[in-house]
Motif scaffolding. Structure first.
Motif, PDB file in Angstrom:
ATOM      1  N   ILE A  56       4.482   5.171   5.299  1.00 46.65           N
ATOM      2  CA  ILE A  56       4.644   4.772   4.065  1.00 46.65           C
ATOM      3  C   ILE A  56       6.365   4.878   4.689  1.00 46.65           C
ATOM      4  CG2 ILE A  56       5.835   4.024   1.571  1.00 46.65           C
ATOM      5  CD1 ILE A  56       2.435   4.787   1.003  1.00 46.65           C
ATOM      6  N   ALA A 256      -1.039   2.941   0.977  1.00 48.05           N
ATOM      7  CA  ALA A 256      -0.532   2.799   3.177  1.00 48.05           C
ATOM      8  C   ALA A 256      -1.337   2.083   4.149  1.00 48.05           C
ATOM      9  CB  ALA A 256      -0.955   4.453   3.377  1.00 48.05           C
ATOM     10  N   VAL A 259       0.793  -1.661   3.451  1.00 51.17           N
ATOM     11  CA  VAL A 259       2.472  -1.679   3.605  1.00 51.17           C
ATOM     12  C   VAL A 259       2.814  -1.527   5.248  1.00 51.17           C
ATOM     13  CG1 VAL A 259       4.077  -0.355   3.920  1.00 51.17           C
ATOM     14  CG2 VAL A 259       2.557   0.043   1.777  1.00 51.17           C
TER      15      VAL A 259
END
Length: 391
Positions: A56, A256, A259
Motif C-alpha cells: 500500500i 493491499a 489498492v
C-alpha cells in the motif's frame, strides 16, 4: 424466462471485489495466527500484514510506517478528525477551530458535529461554488481570521456525490503558511485519479477497501509519522498505539492487493470510464432533454454521473429504475420516512426540490456499453412515470 442481468451503477457506494483481492483474502482465511503473537504462526501473520503495508505504501507513495490499518473509511475519518483535534488542543488550548468544506462526507461531518457538541470545538463549514468546489478565498479568510486557533483543516479529495475534485494543492499551500495540518478523505479518489501522498503535502489521508475492489470492513489512515494523533481505541497498542485491536490479516491482504491493482490500472481505468460516462450523459440527455448535470464538467471523477431530473422525486425514480434491474443511488438521506435533500446539492446552491430530484450513476471496473444502453432504454419511461406520480 431468465431474468435480465442487473445493471449495477452504484460503484461509489461499493464496487465488486477484484479477482486478485478475492484470491489474496481467501488464501489466508484458513491460516491461524494473531499478528501480535510471538510464535511462528503469529510471525507469519505479521509478515503478511507488513508486506501488505509495504504494498500500500508503494502504491500511494508513503512510508510503510505511515499506513495505519482501520476498519474502513469511516473509522479512518473519525481517527483523523478527532485525533487531530484532541492532540492539537492538548498542546495549545486555543486550537478550538476545525475547518472543513460544507460538502464533506458524513463520516467527517458527523464527528465534527460531535466534537462541537461534546468537546467544545468550533466547526467552520466553508462554502463551495455551484460546481461543488471549495472556495479557497473563504478558506483563506477563515484561517487568517485567527490562525493560532485552527486545530486542523479537512477537505475531501473528490466529492462522493457529484464527483467534483477539490483544490487540495491550494489547501495544503495555504495551511503550510500557518503550520496547520490537513486531512483529506480520498476514499473516492484512489484508483480513479492520481493520488500521491508524499507529493500532495497532506498530513493524513483516508482510504477504504471496498471502494477500490477490496473487501468491506478494512481501510487505512495514511498519516505522517511526525503528526501526533490521539487514539480513539485503546487496548493492545497496535498500529503505532493509534489504533488498538487485533488485525484482520485476510482482509488486509485483500485490501493491499486491491489498492495495488487499482493504482497500477488507474490511467487506463479512468480513460475507459470517462468514455462510458460521457456516453451515458449523451444518452440520457437524448431521452430526457431537460436533465441537469451536477458537478464540475471537467475536474470530476471519471466514473461519476450526477443528474437532476426536474419534476421527479429521486427516490421514486430510483425505485422505478430498480424495478427494471438498474441500480443507482440518490444523494439524499431519509429521516422518519421523509426524504431529505442532499447537503451537497444544497451547499452548491440548489433549492430543496431540485436537490431531491437527483440521481447518482457511478461506473466501475465491471461497467460496460450494455449498461449505458440499458439506462438509455429505461430512463424516459421511468422519468415519465415519476413525474406523473408527483403531479
Amino acid at each position: 424466462m431468465k431474468d435480465a442481468p442487473t445493471v449495477y451503477l452504484d460503484h461509489a457506494a461499493t464496487t465488486p471485489m477484484t479477482d486478485v483481492a478475492i484470491e489474496a483474502l481467501t488464501a489466508r482465511l484458513r491460516e491461524v495466527g494473531n499478528a501480535s503473537s510471538l510464535h511462528a504462526s503469529g510471525r507469519r501473520a505479521r509478515r503478511i500484514v507488513e508486506e501488505s503495508r509495504e504494498t500500500i505504501a508503494q502504491a500511494l507513495n508513503c512510508r510503510p510506517g505511515e499506513v495505519v490499518f482501520t476498519s474502513g473509511g469511516t473509522e479512518a475519518d473519525n481517527l483523523a478528525v478527532k485525533g487531530l483535534h484532541w492532540s492539537r488542543r492538548a498542546t495549545d488550548p486555543r486550537r478550538l477551530r476545525f475547518l472543513a468544506s460544507a460538502v464533506e462526507h458524513h463520516a467527517v461531518l458527523d464527528p465534527l458535529e460531535w466534537l462541537e457538541e461534546h468537546e467544545g470545538a468550533a466547526v467552520n463549514l466553508l462554502p463551495v461554488d455551484s460546481l461543488g468546489r471549495l472556495s479557497v478565498d473563504a478558506l483563506r479568510a477563515a484561517v487568517e481570521l485567527e490562525p493560532a486557533s485552527v486545530a486542523a483543516i479537512t477537505v475531501m479529495w473528490a466529492n462522493n456525490e457529484v464527483g467534483t475534485l477539490q483544490p487540495i494543492d491550494e489547501v495544503v499551500a495555504l495551511a503550510a503558511e500557518h503550520g496547520i495540518p490537513v486531512h483529506t478523505d480520498a476514499v473516492q479518489a484512489i484508483g480513479s485519479v492520481p493520488v500521491d501522498f508524499a507529493a500532495s503535502g497532506v498530513d493524513a489521508l483516508s482510504v477504504s477497501g471496498h471502494k477500490v475492489g477490496g473487501p468491506q470492513g478494512v481501510g487505512a489512515l495514511v498519516v505522517r509519522r511526525e503528526v501526533d494523533l490521539t487514539a480513539l481505541l485503546h487496548g493492545g497498542g497496535q498500529e503505532r498505539d493509534v489504533r488498538s485491536g487485533t488485525l484482520d490479516v485476510p482482509a488486509i491482504a485483500g485490501f493491499a492487493a486491491a489498492v495495488e491493482l487499482a493504482v497500477k490500472q488507474q490511467a487506463d481505468h479512468a480513460a475507459r470510464l470517462t468514455v462510458l460516462r460521457d456516453r451515458l450523459v449523451v444518452a440520457v440527455r437524448r431521452e430526457v432533454p431537460d436533465v441537469v448535470l451536477n458537478g464540475d464538467l471537467d475536474n470530476r471523477l471519471p466514473g461519476n454521473v450526477h443528474l437532476g431530473f426536474p419534476g421527479c422525486e429521486g427516490d421514486s425514480l430510483l425505485m422505478l429504475l430498480d424495478a427494471r434491474g438498474i441500480e443507482c443511488s440518490t444523494g439524499s438521506a431519509c429521516s422518519a420516512g421523509v426524504p431529505q435533500p442532499s447537503h451537497v446539492l444544497l451547499a452548491m446552491g440548489r433549492n430543496p426540490e431540485d436537490a431531491r430530484s437527483s440521481l447518482r450513476f457511478s461506473l466501475g471496473h465491471t461497467s460496460t456499453d450494455a449498461d449505458i444502453e440499458a439506462v438509455a432504454a429505461a430512463i424516459a419511461p421511468c422519468v415519465e412515470r415519476a413525474r406523473a406520480a408527483r403531479a
